[in-house]
Design an enzyme around this catalytic site. Sequence first.
Site, short mmCIF file in Angstrom:
data_model
loop_
_atom_site.label_atom_id
_atom_site.label_comp_id
_atom_site.label_asym_id
_atom_site.label_seq_id
_atom_site.Cartn_x
_atom_site.Cartn_y
_atom_site.Cartn_z
N MET A 89 35.00 32.48 41.22
CA MET A 89 34.24 33.65 41.63
C MET A 89 34.11 33.68 43.14
O MET A 89 33.76 32.67 43.75
CB MET A 89 32.85 33.61 40.96
CG MET A 89 31.94 34.76 41.32
SD MET A 89 32.66 36.33 40.82
CE MET A 89 31.97 37.38 42.10
N GLU B 269 40.61 33.66 45.71
CA GLU B 269 39.18 33.86 45.97
C GLU B 269 38.91 33.98 47.47
O GLU B 269 38.04 34.75 47.89
CB GLU B 269 38.35 32.72 45.36
CG GLU B 269 38.56 32.51 43.86
CD GLU B 269 38.44 33.77 43.02
OE1 GLU B 269 37.67 34.69 43.41
OE2 GLU B 269 39.11 33.85 41.98
N GLU C 8 29.12 38.29 38.42
CA GLU C 8 30.09 39.35 38.15
C GLU C 8 30.40 39.34 36.65
O GLU C 8 30.64 38.26 36.09
CB GLU C 8 31.38 39.14 38.95
CG GLU C 8 32.32 40.31 38.83
CD GLU C 8 33.58 40.17 39.68
OE1 GLU C 8 34.41 41.06 39.61
OE2 GLU C 8 33.73 39.18 40.42
#
Length: 870
Positions: A264, A299, A122
């Site tokens: 992430m 997350e 990302e």
Amino acid sequence: MLPKAKYRKDYKKPDFTISDIFLEFRLDPEQTKVTAKTLVHKLNPEATSLRLDGHSFQFASIKLNDADFSNYQQDNESLTLDLSEMSAEKFELEIVTLLSPAHNTSLQGLYQSGDALCTQCEAEGFRQITYMLDRPDVLARYTTRIIADKTKYPFLLSNGNRIRQGELDNGYHWIEWQDPFPKPSYLFALVAGDFDVLRDTFMTKSGREVALELYVDKGNLDRADWAMASLKKSMKWDEERFDLEYDLDIYMIVAVDFFNMGAMENKGLNIFNSKFVLANPQTATDNDYLDVERVIAHEYFHNWTGNRVTCRDWFQLSLKEGLTVFRDQEFSSDTGSRNVNRINNVKFLRAVQFAEDASPMAHPIRPEKVIEMNNFYTVTVYEKGAEVIRMIHTLLGEEKFQAGMKLYIAENDGTAATCEDFVSAMERASGVDLTQFRRWYSQSGTPELTVSDEYDANTLTYRLHVAQMTPSTMDQMDKVNLHIPLRIALYDAAGERQPLKVRGEELASDVLNVTQYEQTFEFSPVYKQPVPALLCEFSAPVKLDFPYTNAQLITLMKFAENGFVRWDAAQMLFANELRQNLQRYQQNQELQLSAELIQALQYLVENYQQDIEVTTLILTLPKETEFAELFKTIDPVGIRVVRSFMQKTIANTLKDAFLRLYNHTQTETYQIDQQSIALRSFNNVCLSYLAFTDFGNTLVAKHYTHANNMTDTLAALALAVQAQLPCRDELLADFEHKWQHDGLVMDKWFAIQATRPDENVLEIVTHLMDHPSFNFNNPNRLRALVGSFCSQNLNAFHMIDGSGYRFLVDILIRLNSSNPQIAARLVEPLIRFARYDNQRQTLMKRGLERLRDVENLSKDLFEKIEKALQ
């Protein structure tokens, strides 16, 4: 050629999509071979060419339906296939690329962290692995086979569920993973390495057992328990509050040392900066523990708000990030102190996001144009985005908000959605008209509410006159009226709350809907002249201008039911004192603190047990950077002098009370629970004043020596440095000797050094860049030392000789070629030159011009520098 901007208005559906992708990685740090087989579907019958994104690898071969293919064109960013001779609506592409993860310092795509290999895709990192339709609205099912040396890489991880594995010759092994849920390429993940593993399970509410695996570097297993407990707590909370259940057989978290961001949310395999996983009492502070819990939760919550429902294009980033930040804030508030979490969120928003709104990088939470997408992972998109979600929650209430969430998930599960899809679902589920509210998504800047009041004792009528205005920003000159929820309460002078009535009828809600440029709200009967509490719980991300007297602020600080209002009243009191004393300083007059402020603080200290957590936050003097946001033109020297005067005056006036309570609130054993954290925080805020008294050196040295946890150790060390105590150098040396082997702990030491008040601090920082524990390629080290100096040491960075600016520009020139993403984060203090005097402005602009002339300037830096110099 100058980089080109992309515009949200130009969005078009892709001509092609990919339904399935098979990836094979033959791992080697010097040369990894990637074979990508994709099943491509033509969506636009008229399309004759397919453009795939890709760069920073060696292109080996391409096949179309198993036959060699050569009808393509290449440039530095893409591969374009000429398909004019092909009529098939679907076909298979096989592309082979060669990567060098050991030499990838950008930390995007596949790279090396320590001895492990990992990915970060990302926003647009997957295109550094292979040629791909690398856009979030192309969702495919991924199957990944990983082949590697078993001795070096015993653990081979990817998204989804493990489906098969085996042994090969020469000590190699392989494993295959399959993710049944379609996802965009940015959610792909791979990790290979040798780790310690913490295993556990979680039983979902429907009775499915999920395997939980937490991977950390060898020797760090004793620092993983809190992260695992946080994960299970998050999973349970999401089921209870949002009725959302986990969907795979396994959930994995891997902690790595080299990582550009915090963490992430890759589907089923979260890759984390080790800073937000590793914690034990010796190495982590209370705030570290809470940050680990918050980021783990964030997350995990992305599994539904980001993964199962992703964003159609990167302009919609706040769809997943603003919503998920709101969810993690609610998690922290439900499981901890709602007052403390709300206050800390607002402190961060005011200090950082309001500053961004006032900078050349001002943008709406849904930007209209972008050059480098990584530049829009901002506090505006995240934190202001969360405030916009919170305002919807305020307007709808919990029950209707949850109905909106259910509708949003049901309609968009497995798709790439837009911000409009979310607002529309909220509107339809609740029946509340959000037409005007939508403007929050497209308007940048911080709105300002100017409020005045009048009281008619004869008719017992109280009126609030409210005007809204949003100042022009670099990206938008013209502004429109917003729908602003203004939560209020009324108190009398003795602190008793008054009912909100209109013509004798009690209002059903304490939220006023501010929708016009000017509005008047009338209340009756109101039997006494009220003290209004405005913007309770910070019901909208706005600046408030109301002519409070100090007496009114003290009433609110002592008696308001809402913790945020009490804290905010104290902030206004501190701000008034700072403004008046800065004016005195600039006119060479004697500085002085008002007796009423001292008396109010004395009252708080003596009554701290009524609400120890809020009292601690009220007593915490705002940082120089927080005070700086009060001014259009910032005076770094004056702010430092005045704040130091305020700190020392409060310390020496109330030292007897602070010492008594410091001794009374000592804790012998270290525990991580709300009450223990509250006591430690209060104890250390007492110490933060006592450090500036005549016995500060003895007390701080003793605090450091007897500390049995990192919270107290670090509090003492930081105070020894900030108060420039004789024990400072001895404590710094002791800490360095104990922890020089541990990068994460040394980050705390680097940050303390970087924020020293010493005149030669830049010389110290420059010298520390050669420290054995410092690594220029590690973003955590850079943020701790360079980032702390430039963004937190207001006076030293803005030295009138420009030395701080030259130092940062030198760093950024190095980073431009090695890690442009981190360079773009660190440049922020430099692009905000308009907030300073002419001499500093000239020096800062000179530094930016020097940067602009750098050969092969990255898109990340180019975009910010261009906006600033415009």
